[in-house]
Design an enzyme around this catalytic site. Structure first.
Site, PDB file in Angstrom:
ATOM      1  N   GLY A  93      26.594 -50.883  86.117  1.00 58.76           N
ATOM      2  CA  GLY A  93      25.596 -51.649  85.383  1.00 58.76           C
ATOM      3  C   GLY A  93      25.873 -51.700  83.901  1.00 58.76           C
ATOM      4  O   GLY A  93      25.450 -52.619  83.219  1.00 58.76           O
TER       5      GLY A  93
ATOM      6  N   ASN B 108      14.742 -52.422  84.595  1.00 60.36           N
ATOM      7  CA  ASN B 108      15.566 -53.631  84.523  1.00 60.36           C
ATOM      8  C   ASN B 108      15.434 -54.449  85.793  1.00 60.36           C
ATOM      9  O   ASN B 108      15.240 -53.920  86.874  1.00 60.36           O
ATOM     10  CB  ASN B 108      17.039 -53.282  84.239  1.00 60.36           C
ATOM     11  CG  ASN B 108      17.860 -53.111  85.502  1.00 60.36           C
ATOM     12  OD1 ASN B 108      18.319 -54.089  86.106  1.00 60.36           O
ATOM     13  ND2 ASN B 108      18.024 -51.874  85.932  1.00 60.36           N
ATOM     14  N   ARG B 109      15.476 -55.759  85.590  1.00 58.26           N
ATOM     15  CA  ARG B 109      15.557 -56.691  86.718  1.00 58.26           C
ATOM     16  C   ARG B 109      16.613 -57.747  86.407  1.00 58.26           C
ATOM     17  O   ARG B 109      16.366 -58.940  86.462  1.00 58.26           O
ATOM     18  CB  ARG B 109      14.184 -57.318  87.033  1.00 58.26           C
ATOM     19  CG  ARG B 109      13.458 -57.951  85.864  1.00 58.26           C
ATOM     20  CD  ARG B 109      12.297 -58.832  86.332  1.00 58.26           C
ATOM     21  NE  ARG B 109      11.627 -59.475  85.245  1.00 58.26           N
ATOM     22  CZ  ARG B 109      10.611 -58.967  84.553  1.00 58.26           C
ATOM     23  NH1 ARG B 109      10.123 -57.784  84.868  1.00 58.26           N
ATOM     24  NH2 ARG B 109      10.061 -59.657  83.566  1.00 58.26           N
TER      25      ARG B 109
ATOM     26  N   PHE C  42      21.994 -58.811  89.002  1.00 58.52           N
ATOM     27  CA  PHE C  42      23.448 -58.989  89.175  1.00 58.52           C
ATOM     28  C   PHE C  42      24.020 -60.122  88.326  1.00 58.52           C
ATOM     29  O   PHE C  42      24.760 -60.982  88.812  1.00 58.52           O
ATOM     30  CB  PHE C  42      23.814 -59.259  90.649  1.00 58.52           C
ATOM     31  CG  PHE C  42      23.650 -58.104  91.588  1.00 58.52           C
ATOM     32  CD1 PHE C  42      23.479 -56.812  91.117  1.00 58.52           C
ATOM     33  CD2 PHE C  42      23.680 -58.308  92.977  1.00 58.52           C
ATOM     34  CE1 PHE C  42      23.332 -55.742  92.000  1.00 58.52           C
ATOM     35  CE2 PHE C  42      23.538 -57.253  93.867  1.00 58.52           C
ATOM     36  CZ  PHE C  42      23.353 -55.967  93.376  1.00 58.52           C
TER      37      PHE C  42
ATOM     38  N   SER D  45      20.104 -52.421  95.073  1.00 58.72           N
ATOM     39  CA  SER D  45      19.468 -53.004  93.891  1.00 58.72           C
ATOM     40  C   SER D  45      18.139 -53.622  94.319  1.00 58.72           C
ATOM     41  O   SER D  45      18.076 -54.354  95.309  1.00 58.72           O
ATOM     42  CB  SER D  45      20.351 -54.081  93.282  1.00 58.72           C
ATOM     43  OG  SER D  45      19.574 -54.837  92.371  1.00 58.72           O
TER      44      SER D  45
ATOM     45  N   ASN E  74      16.683 -55.894  92.708  1.00 59.06           N
ATOM     46  CA  ASN E  74      16.519 -57.166  92.003  1.00 59.06           C
ATOM     47  C   ASN E  74      17.176 -58.363  92.669  1.00 59.06           C
ATOM     48  O   ASN E  74      17.219 -59.442  92.092  1.00 59.06           O
ATOM     49  CB  ASN E  74      17.033 -57.014  90.562  1.00 59.06           C
ATOM     50  CG  ASN E  74      16.326 -55.876  89.848  1.00 59.06           C
ATOM     51  OD1 ASN E  74      15.099 -55.755  89.958  1.00 59.06           O
ATOM     52  ND2 ASN E  74      17.070 -55.025  89.169  1.00 59.06           N
ATOM     53  N   THR E  75      17.717 -58.175  93.868  1.00 60.75           N
ATOM     54  CA  THR E  75      18.229 -59.303  94.650  1.00 60.75           C
ATOM     55  C   THR E  75      17.419 -59.328  95.939  1.00 60.75           C
ATOM     56  O   THR E  75      17.487 -58.385  96.731  1.00 60.75           O
ATOM     57  CB  THR E  75      19.738 -59.132  94.952  1.00 60.75           C
ATOM     58  OG1 THR E  75      20.454 -59.149  93.714  1.00 60.75           O
ATOM     59  CG2 THR E  75      20.267 -60.243  95.852  1.00 60.75           C
TER      60      THR E  75
ATOM     61  N   LYS F 158      25.994 -47.094  98.036  1.00 58.66           N
ATOM     62  CA  LYS F 158      24.967 -46.667  97.062  1.00 58.66           C
ATOM     63  C   LYS F 158      23.581 -46.996  97.608  1.00 58.66           C
ATOM     64  O   LYS F 158      23.298 -48.136  97.988  1.00 58.66           O
ATOM     65  CB  LYS F 158      25.202 -47.374  95.724  1.00 58.66           C
ATOM     66  CG  LYS F 158      24.225 -46.916  94.649  1.00 58.66           C
ATOM     67  CD  LYS F 158      24.703 -47.339  93.279  1.00 58.66           C
ATOM     68  CE  LYS F 158      23.731 -46.959  92.181  1.00 58.66           C
ATOM     69  NZ  LYS F 158      24.203 -47.363  90.857  1.00 58.66           N
TER      70      LYS F 158
ATOM     71  N   ASN G  99      20.162 -45.407  93.288  1.00 56.01           N
ATOM     72  CA  ASN G  99      19.922 -46.530  92.382  1.00 56.01           C
ATOM     73  C   ASN G  99      18.543 -46.333  91.726  1.00 56.01           C
ATOM     74  O   ASN G  99      17.953 -45.266  91.867  1.00 56.01           O
ATOM     75  CB  ASN G  99      19.972 -47.835  93.200  1.00 56.01           C
ATOM     76  CG  ASN G  99      20.520 -48.987  92.383  1.00 56.01           C
ATOM     77  OD1 ASN G  99      20.081 -49.198  91.252  1.00 56.01           O
ATOM     78  ND2 ASN G  99      21.466 -49.723  92.924  1.00 56.01           N
TER      79      ASN G  99
ATOM     80  N   GLY H 116      18.442 -40.084  86.303  1.00 57.74           N
ATOM     81  CA  GLY H 116      17.724 -39.217  85.369  1.00 57.74           C
ATOM     82  C   GLY H 116      18.514 -38.093  84.754  1.00 57.74           C
ATOM     83  O   GLY H 116      17.928 -37.226  84.104  1.00 57.74           O
TER      84      GLY H 116
HETATM   85  C1  LIG Z   1      20.348 -51.897  82.679  1.00 58.26           C
HETATM   86  C2  LIG Z   1      20.802 -51.343  84.004  1.00 58.26           C
HETATM   87  C3  LIG Z   1      21.626 -52.104  84.833  1.00 58.26           C
HETATM   88  C4  LIG Z   1      22.050 -51.602  86.060  1.00 58.26           C
HETATM   89  N1  LIG Z   1      22.874 -52.354  86.845  1.00 58.26           N
HETATM   90  C5  LIG Z   1      23.348 -51.834  88.002  1.00 58.26           C
HETATM   91  C6  LIG Z   1      24.272 -52.554  88.798  1.00 58.26           C
HETATM   92  O1  LIG Z   1      24.695 -53.649  88.454  1.00 58.26           O
HETATM   93  N2  LIG Z   1      24.678 -51.999  89.968  1.00 58.26           N
HETATM   94  C7  LIG Z   1      24.249 -50.756  90.386  1.00 58.26           C
HETATM   95  O2  LIG Z   1      24.676 -50.293  91.443  1.00 58.26           O
HETATM   96  N3  LIG Z   1      23.400 -50.048  89.631  1.00 58.26           N
HETATM   97  C8  LIG Z   1      22.940 -50.551  88.459  1.00 58.26           C
HETATM   98  N4  LIG Z   1      22.076 -49.806  87.706  1.00 58.26           N
HETATM   99  C9  LIG Z   1      21.617 -48.494  88.206  1.00 58.26           C
HETATM  100  C10 LIG Z   1      22.433 -47.349  87.645  1.00 58.26           C
HETATM  101  O3  LIG Z   1      23.776 -47.444  88.057  1.00 58.26           O
HETATM  102  C11 LIG Z   1      21.839 -45.994  88.115  1.00 58.26           C
HETATM  103  O4  LIG Z   1      21.937 -45.906  89.515  1.00 58.26           O
HETATM  104  C12 LIG Z   1      20.387 -45.832  87.697  1.00 58.26           C
HETATM  105  O5  LIG Z   1      20.157 -46.375  86.422  1.00 58.26           O
HETATM  106  C13 LIG Z   1      19.958 -44.367  87.680  1.00 58.26           C
HETATM  107  O6  LIG Z   1      20.700 -43.619  86.754  1.00 58.26           O
HETATM  108  P1  LIG Z   1      20.178 -43.258  85.266  1.00 58.26           P
HETATM  109  O7  LIG Z   1      18.784 -42.710  85.423  1.00 58.26           O
HETATM  110  O8  LIG Z   1      21.145 -42.260  84.745  1.00 58.26           O
HETATM  111  O9  LIG Z   1      20.184 -44.526  84.503  1.00 58.26           O
HETATM  112  C14 LIG Z   1      21.639 -50.300  86.475  1.00 58.26           C
HETATM  113  C15 LIG Z   1      20.827 -49.537  85.629  1.00 58.26           C
HETATM  114  C16 LIG Z   1      20.422 -50.037  84.408  1.00 58.26           C
HETATM  115  C17 LIG Z   1      19.549 -49.166  83.522  1.00 58.26           C
END
Ligand SMILES: Cc1cc2nc3c(=O)[nH]c(=O)nc-3n(C[C@H](O)[C@H](O)[C@H](O)COP(=O)(O)O)c2cc1C
Length: 348
Positions: free
Chosen positions: A60, A108-109, A112, A170, A172-173, A207, A236, A287
């Protein structure tokens, strides 16, 4: 107050997506803080790959593989580009990323938004990789047959990725998370089996969402062991909102990440380790912002961890700090390698 915290006050005046673009541009222009304090205590082999340290940048951040080498040079043990879909797409309409500073969280939304697999493949094939680079693949919003999008992704990226992550989590899809249940998941495993039977050597990981029921998780793990899936990534973002204090933005649709996700994602990680009896390598994500969080994920079954949101709140120097602290924590356990701590919080 450290320097980044001062810069952050200014950076947070900029919209989240603009600030992210600036961060990518800064990395592209060579502005990164080199970090190489790796130690053999942090080194380990997981699904056939040797990781210098267990901290990865989650999918992401570098969706389009613009800066994977720069990320590795900043001290990460590995990075995951994507999510990449077969055809490039703009994602959802803006605004679609929200900061919740009281909670050290984001919603976030994005949906992709990415350049599509041809462009990302091209970019990746032009660089000499400085470390482990995984590619996270997804399905286009408009795809009627979502599984065939994953098939295209595996076929394309197995040539250059160190590992492939199938992202079916995700929020968001529309319809994507349905691939985690019952027959859909079985079909996905069948598809991966065909590749493996045809000689695919690239590790394939899946994932998952933190919002799965125990029953769903049990089925997923059963099928994953049967399909010789190389690893699971847990988790995720969550669609649950009960963990956040912040009122502003808390009702925005999308996935919640950062500190409020730590406990929930670690619970799913722990359950996965127990259900699978440690038979599948797990990557813990959700987290993580301190070396204590890393140790907690590892002791609850993770071989590796990933993070994203903590970088937004703590800045790029976080990785060096985490590795330094992690080395001394591992030393205190008196083990030879961090790998010896995997799952030790769970009674056998
Ligand atoms: C802005 C943003 C965009 C993300 N985009 C993706 C993505 O494209 N594909 C995916 O598998 N996870 C995506 N994630 C999820 C992260 O990879 C991760 O699984 C999630 O944020 C939890 O980890 P964190 O608490 O350390 O951020 C995204 C997270 C954020 C904050």
């Amino acid at each position: 107050m450290n320097l980044y915290k001062k810069i952050r006050n200014v950076a947070f005046l900029i919209e989240p997506e603009k600030a992210h673009k600036l961060a990518i541009s800064a990395l592209k222009s060579g502005l990164h803080i080199p970090s190489d304090n790796n130690s053999k205590l942090l080194k380990q082999k997981v699904f056939g790959l040797t990781f210098n340290n267990p901290i990865g940048l989650a999918a992401g951040f570098d969706k389009n593989a613009e800066v994977p080498n720069e990320i590795i040079s900043s001290g990460f043990g590995f990075t995951e580009v994507g999510t990449v879909t077969p055809i490039g797409q703009p994602g959802n309409k803006m605004p679609r990323v929200f900061r919740l500073p009281e909670d050290d969280a984001l919603i976030n939304r994005l949906g992709f938004n990415n350049d599509g697999m041809e462009i990302v493949f091209d970019r990746l094939s032009k660089i000499t990789k400085k470390g482990i680079i995984g590619v996270n693949i997804g399905a286009n919003k408009s795809a009627i047959d979502k599984l065939s999008d994953y098939q295209m992704g595996i076929k394309k990226f197995s040539k250059i990725a160190d590992y492939i992550t199938i992202n079916i989590s995700s929020p968001n899809t529309p319809g994507l998370r349905d691939l985690q249940s019952g027959q859909n998941f079985q079909e996905l495993i069948k598809l991966i089996k065909v590749f493996k039977n045809d000689g695919l050597k690239t590790p394939v990981l899946i994932k998952l969402a933190p919002d799965l029921t125990r029953k769903q998780l049990e089925l997923i793990i059963d099928y994953s062991i049967d399909g010789k899936i190389d690893g699971l990534i847990l988790t995720n973002t969550t669609i649950e909102r009960k963990y956040i204090k912040n009122k502003r933005y808390s009702n925005e649709d999308g996935g919640l990440s950062g500190k409020p996700l730590m406990q929930k994602s670690t619970k799913i990680l722990r359950d996965s380790y127990t259900i699978s009896e440690g038979k599948i390598p797990l990557i813990g994500v959700g987290g993580v912002s301190s070396s204590r969080d890393i140790i907690e994920k590892i002791r609850n079954g993770a071989s590796l961890i990933q993070l994203y949101t903590a970088i937004v709140y703590e800045g790029p120097t976080l990785i060096s700090k985490l590795k330094k602290e992690l080395i001394s924590e591992v030393e205190q356990y008196g083990v030879k390698s961090i790998a010896d701590l995997v799952g030790t919080a769970i009674k056998k």
